[in-house]
Motif scaffolding. Structure first.
Motif, mmCIF file in Angstrom:
data_model
loop_
_atom_site.group_PDB
_atom_site.id
_atom_site.type_symbol
_atom_site.label_atom_id
_atom_site.label_comp_id
_atom_site.label_asym_id
_atom_site.label_seq_id
_atom_site.Cartn_x
_atom_site.Cartn_y
_atom_site.Cartn_z
ATOM 1 N N SER A 271 37.262 13.708 38.606
ATOM 2 C CA SER A 271 38.285 13.652 37.564
ATOM 3 C C SER A 271 39.623 14.096 38.135
ATOM 4 N N TYR A 272 40.673 13.689 37.448
ATOM 5 C CA TYR A 272 42.031 14.070 37.851
ATOM 6 C C TYR A 272 42.852 14.333 36.599
ATOM 7 N N ALA A 273 43.663 15.374 36.642
ATOM 8 C CA ALA A 273 44.594 15.688 35.559
ATOM 9 C C ALA A 273 45.943 16.023 36.180
ATOM 10 N N GLN A 274 46.990 15.326 35.754
ATOM 11 C CA GLN A 274 48.317 15.562 36.313
ATOM 12 C C GLN A 274 48.760 16.998 36.063
ATOM 13 N N GLY A 275 49.295 17.593 37.101
ATOM 14 C CA GLY A 275 49.734 18.978 37.027
ATOM 15 C C GLY A 275 48.636 19.963 37.363
ATOM 16 N N PHE A 276 47.387 19.478 37.438
ATOM 17 C CA PHE A 276 46.251 20.346 37.739
ATOM 18 C C PHE A 276 45.566 19.937 39.040
ATOM 19 N N GLY A 277 45.253 18.659 39.169
ATOM 20 C CA GLY A 277 44.558 18.174 40.349
ATOM 21 C C GLY A 277 43.187 17.626 40.031
ATOM 22 N N ASN A 278 42.317 17.635 41.028
ATOM 23 C CA ASN A 278 40.989 17.046 40.888
ATOM 24 C C ASN A 278 39.924 18.066 40.531
ATOM 25 N N ASN A 279 38.986 17.637 39.714
ATOM 26 C CA ASN A 279 37.722 18.323 39.502
ATOM 27 C C ASN A 279 36.635 17.452 40.120
ATOM 28 N N ILE A 280 35.767 18.036 40.907
ATOM 29 C CA ILE A 280 34.676 17.276 41.535
ATOM 30 C C ILE A 280 33.356 17.954 41.207
ATOM 31 N N LYS A 281 32.468 17.184 40.578
ATOM 32 C CA LYS A 281 31.142 17.692 40.257
ATOM 33 C C LYS A 281 30.088 16.762 40.852
ATOM 34 N N ILE A 282 29.093 17.350 41.504
ATOM 35 C CA ILE A 282 27.975 16.597 42.062
ATOM 36 C C ILE A 282 26.819 16.674 41.084
ATOM 37 N N MET A 283 26.363 15.518 40.646
ATOM 38 C CA MET A 283 25.260 15.425 39.701
ATOM 39 C C MET A 283 24.033 14.839 40.391
ATOM 40 N N MET A 284 22.854 15.227 39.943
ATOM 41 C CA MET A 284 21.637 14.546 40.336
ATOM 42 C C MET A 284 21.178 13.713 39.155
#
Length: 369
Positions: A271-284
């Motif tokens: 995910s990406y949110a302007q002013g915040f950056g990326n969130n990265i989650k690894i799912m199984m």
């Protein structure tokens, strides 16, 4: 992806970085979806960065998806559509560097390089009979996504069949969304090939928002014939972070998948949110008992019972103290000392405000059959 590391044939001056997460820190998910046979445990091995603007054979390096062969998502604008062979200097003590071994131009069916903006390479894996790679297509230009097999020199070998309902349409009634299409590719031990769309097809519902998720399809192919065998629903999560910039945009999608066996896969939700950056989650995810939806024309207009794939979070990069960029690549392999490793990589979008970033984890345990 490749089962071995490639021999170093070229050296690139890169930069290492320091994060808040200590090398050797362990992260364990003992029983994803309540299934303790699916447990996975990872130990952090570090981060490495190739700065934006680095040139390789006269062409800017970047836009990376996939390892240890890595494809550039340059749409033949900065240079011909291409993939790289990478050497990763990695052992149980940590990630020390990444270098480019070779650059290979991908070829069209006629043997020529792709014309500008005629392709959008996004995913790559090494299969038994060649290099499997995918193009996201272009919803605006009505270019359909595809999966092809290439020879080691980039020449065209064959193309997989595109299922009904995936080709883009001018009225946006069905088909892929622009820039949210064939982003993911994985090869199972059986030889089956999984290809995922980043967000829902138009006929299947909306893309993710802050309050609701998106129903992405994963196509299961017979890798030998290129014929679709089944389709499954992967429920992409709602956007986890609002933009902090006034009127800023945000998104969330499935940016990569990796087969652990014939029914369990890892997925990157990026995910990406302007002013915040990326969130990265690894799912199984587990495909067992998931409904084959290949005969369902529209998930949004459907009265049949649909069971999506089961999914469970196994890693949140920000939650463990990392600051991830635009992660679009994930591979299992072995380090030079035989250590089993999981490597993540980012697409810098050829932007000076982003970076080509690699993370490595030692695989302490993984799902058992």
């Amino acid at each position: 992806m490749t089962k071995r590391f490639l021999a170093t044939a070229a050296f690139v001056l890169l930069s290492s970085t320091v994060s808040a997460t200590d090398i050797g820190t362990t992260f364990e998910t003992a029983c994803p979806f309540g299934d303790c046979a699916a447990g996975i445990s990872l130990s952090y091995l570090g981060e490495f960065v190739i700065p934006t603007g680095h040139m390789e054979n006269g062409v800017e390096f970047g836009g990376i998806s996939g390892h240890y062969i890595a494809i550039s998502d340059d749409r033949s604008e900065r240079g011909p559509a291409r993939f790289y062979e990478l050497d990763v200097d990695l052992d149980a003590s940590g990630l020390k560097g990444v270098s480019v071994v070779k650059q290979v131009t991908l070829k069209e069916k006629n043997g020529e390089p792709f014309a500008a903006r005629s392709v959008d390479p996004e995913s790559i894996r090494l299969g038994e009979d060649g290099i499997y790679w995918g193009s996201e297509g272009d919803g605006k230009a009505l270019l359909a996504p595809f999966v092809r097999v290439a020879s080691p020199d980039g020449s065209f070998v064959r193309e997989f069949k595109l299922p009904e309902g995936f080709a883009p349409t001018a009225d946006k009634s069905t088909g892929i969304r622009d820039n949210l299409a064939f982003e993911d590719l994985a090869i199972a031990p059986s030889g089956d090939v999984f290809v995922g769309v980043e967000a829902a097809l138009y006929q299947d519902g909306p893309k993710s928002s802050l309050t609701s998720g998106s129903l992405s399809r994963i196509v299961r192919y017979d890798g030998a014939t290129g014929e679709p065998k089944a389709e499954y629903v992967y429920p992409v999560s709602p956007i986890p972070q609002a933009a902090t910039k006034a009127d800023g945009g945000n998104d969330n999608g499935m940016s990569e998948i990796l087969a652990l066996d014939d029914h369990r896969l890892l997925a990157v939700e990026r995910s990406y949110a302007q002013g915040f950056g990326n969130n990265i989650k690894i799912m199984m995810m587990d495909l067992t008992d998931a409904t084959d939806v290949s005969a369902i024309v529209s998930l949004a207009k459907n009265d049949q019972r649909v069971v999506p794939v089961r999914k469970s979070q196994v890693l949140d990069l920000r939650a463990i103290g990392l600051v991830p960029d635009n992660i679009e690549a994930m591979s299992l392999g072995k380090a030079k000392d035989g250590t089993d490793v999981l490597i993540l990589g980012s697409d810098n979008n050829f932007s000076t405000s982003q970076k080509t970033q690699f993370y490595a984890f030692k695989v302490l345990s993984r799902p058992q059959q």
